[in-house]
Design an enzyme around this catalytic site. Sequence first.
Site, PDB file in Angstrom:
ATOM      1  N   LYS A 125       0.817  -1.220   0.000  1.00 47.42           N
ATOM      2  CA  LYS A 125       0.000   0.000   0.000  1.00 47.42           C
ATOM      3  C   LYS A 125       0.856   1.278   0.000  1.00 47.42           C
ATOM      4  CE  LYS A 125      -3.983  -2.186   2.233  1.00 47.42           C
ATOM      5  NZ  LYS A 125      -5.074  -2.017   3.237  1.00 47.42           N
ATOM      6  N   TYR A 176     -12.576  -2.236  -3.919  1.00 44.36           N
ATOM      7  CA  TYR A 176     -13.110  -2.308  -2.557  1.00 44.36           C
ATOM      8  C   TYR A 176     -14.640  -2.203  -2.519  1.00 44.36           C
ATOM      9  CZ  TYR A 176      -8.513  -2.098  -0.278  1.00 44.36           C
ATOM     10  OH  TYR A 176      -7.252  -2.390   0.188  1.00 44.36           O
ATOM     11  N   ASN A 220      -2.051   0.261   6.627  1.00 49.10           N
ATOM     12  CA  ASN A 220      -1.570  -0.998   7.213  1.00 49.10           C
ATOM     13  C   ASN A 220      -0.683  -1.798   6.256  1.00 49.10           C
ATOM     14  OD1 ASN A 220      -3.566  -1.945   5.542  1.00 49.10           O
ATOM     15  ND2 ASN A 220      -4.628  -3.166   7.089  1.00 49.10           N
ATOM     16  N   HIS A 246      -2.320  -5.433   1.624  1.00 46.22           N
ATOM     17  CA  HIS A 246      -3.615  -6.105   1.474  1.00 46.22           C
ATOM     18  C   HIS A 246      -3.334  -7.530   1.026  1.00 46.22           C
ATOM     19  CE1 HIS A 246      -7.601  -7.227   0.033  1.00 46.22           C
ATOM     20  NE2 HIS A 246      -6.972  -7.725  -1.015  1.00 46.22           N
ATOM     21  N   GLU A 300      -9.490 -11.004  -7.589  1.00 47.06           N
ATOM     22  CA  GLU A 300      -8.588  -9.861  -7.416  1.00 47.06           C
ATOM     23  C   GLU A 300      -7.405  -9.924  -8.384  1.00 47.06           C
ATOM     24  OE1 GLU A 300      -7.762  -9.790  -3.185  1.00 47.06           O
ATOM     25  OE2 GLU A 300      -9.813  -9.150  -2.719  1.00 47.06           O
TER      26      GLU A 300
HETATM   27  P1  CMP Z   1      -7.623  -4.465   3.421  1.00 47.18           P
HETATM   28  O1  CMP Z   1      -7.171  -5.865   3.646  1.00 47.18           O
HETATM   29  O2  CMP Z   1      -6.978  -3.738   2.306  1.00 47.18           O
HETATM   30  O3  CMP Z   1      -9.205  -4.443   3.198  1.00 47.18           O
HETATM   31  C1  CMP Z   1     -10.005  -3.335   3.560  1.00 47.18           C
HETATM   32  C2  CMP Z   1      -9.224  -2.268   4.259  1.00 47.18           C
HETATM   33  O4  CMP Z   1      -9.973  -1.292   4.922  1.00 47.18           O
HETATM   34  C3  CMP Z   1      -8.408  -2.904   5.357  1.00 47.18           C
HETATM   35  O5  CMP Z   1      -7.348  -3.642   4.770  1.00 47.18           O
HETATM   36  C4  CMP Z   1      -7.998  -1.692   6.177  1.00 47.18           C
HETATM   37  O6  CMP Z   1      -6.746  -1.169   5.824  1.00 47.18           O
HETATM   38  C5  CMP Z   1      -9.060  -0.653   5.819  1.00 47.18           C
HETATM   39  N1  CMP Z   1      -9.752  -0.112   6.969  1.00 47.18           N
HETATM   40  C6  CMP Z   1      -9.768   1.173   7.313  1.00 47.18           C
HETATM   41  N2  CMP Z   1     -10.499   1.357   8.421  1.00 47.18           N
HETATM   42  C7  CMP Z   1     -10.955   0.141   8.811  1.00 47.18           C
HETATM   43  C8  CMP Z   1     -11.775  -0.318   9.875  1.00 47.18           C
HETATM   44  N3  CMP Z   1     -12.262   0.513  10.797  1.00 47.18           N
HETATM   45  N4  CMP Z   1     -12.019  -1.640   9.948  1.00 47.18           N
HETATM   46  C9  CMP Z   1     -11.535  -2.507   9.007  1.00 47.18           C
HETATM   47  N5  CMP Z   1     -10.760  -2.108   7.965  1.00 47.18           N
HETATM   48  C10 CMP Z   1     -10.477  -0.796   7.863  1.00 47.18           C
END
Ligand code: CMP
Length: 140
Positions: free
Chosen positions: A11, A51, A114, A117, A128
Amino acid sequence: MAVTRTFSIIKPDATRRNLTGGVTKMLEDAGLRVIASKRIQMTKEQAEGFYAVHRERPFFNDLVSFMISGPVVVQVLEGEDAVLTNRTVMGATNPENADEGTIRKTYAESIEANSVHGSDSDENAAIEIDYFFKPEEIVG
Ligand code: CMP
């Protein structure tokens, strides 16, 4: 266990901090092979489509803005039970809950920023991978 494939995104928080190699090394050390990889700037439409399952969530708009805030590296990973292997090395979505030695514990800044993904099922991995890669771009 079978050799399977999963989809990964490094990311914008990680590419911004020059962590593409660091993250990839952790993936490889976990037994995953990078069989496709490209650095891209996602469009808003691409991120919204990717998403779409989260469209009704309160964090959706912020998530899309974050994912287009800089380049990402999209990858196809192959290995034994790749979805689970990748999810284990990534660690919990929220880095505060991630185990020591995981990518998110090591590198993530927040639940949104974070660092990585990873697909959550074989079925979603196939969807995906298909969203970002043509078959000829994947060389196993
Ligand atoms: P990802 O695996 O990319 O899939 C959805 C993303 O939403 C997740 O990782 C997080 O980085 C992001 N995200 C942001 N806020 C939240 C939240 N409150 N709860 C869960 N995912 C979140």
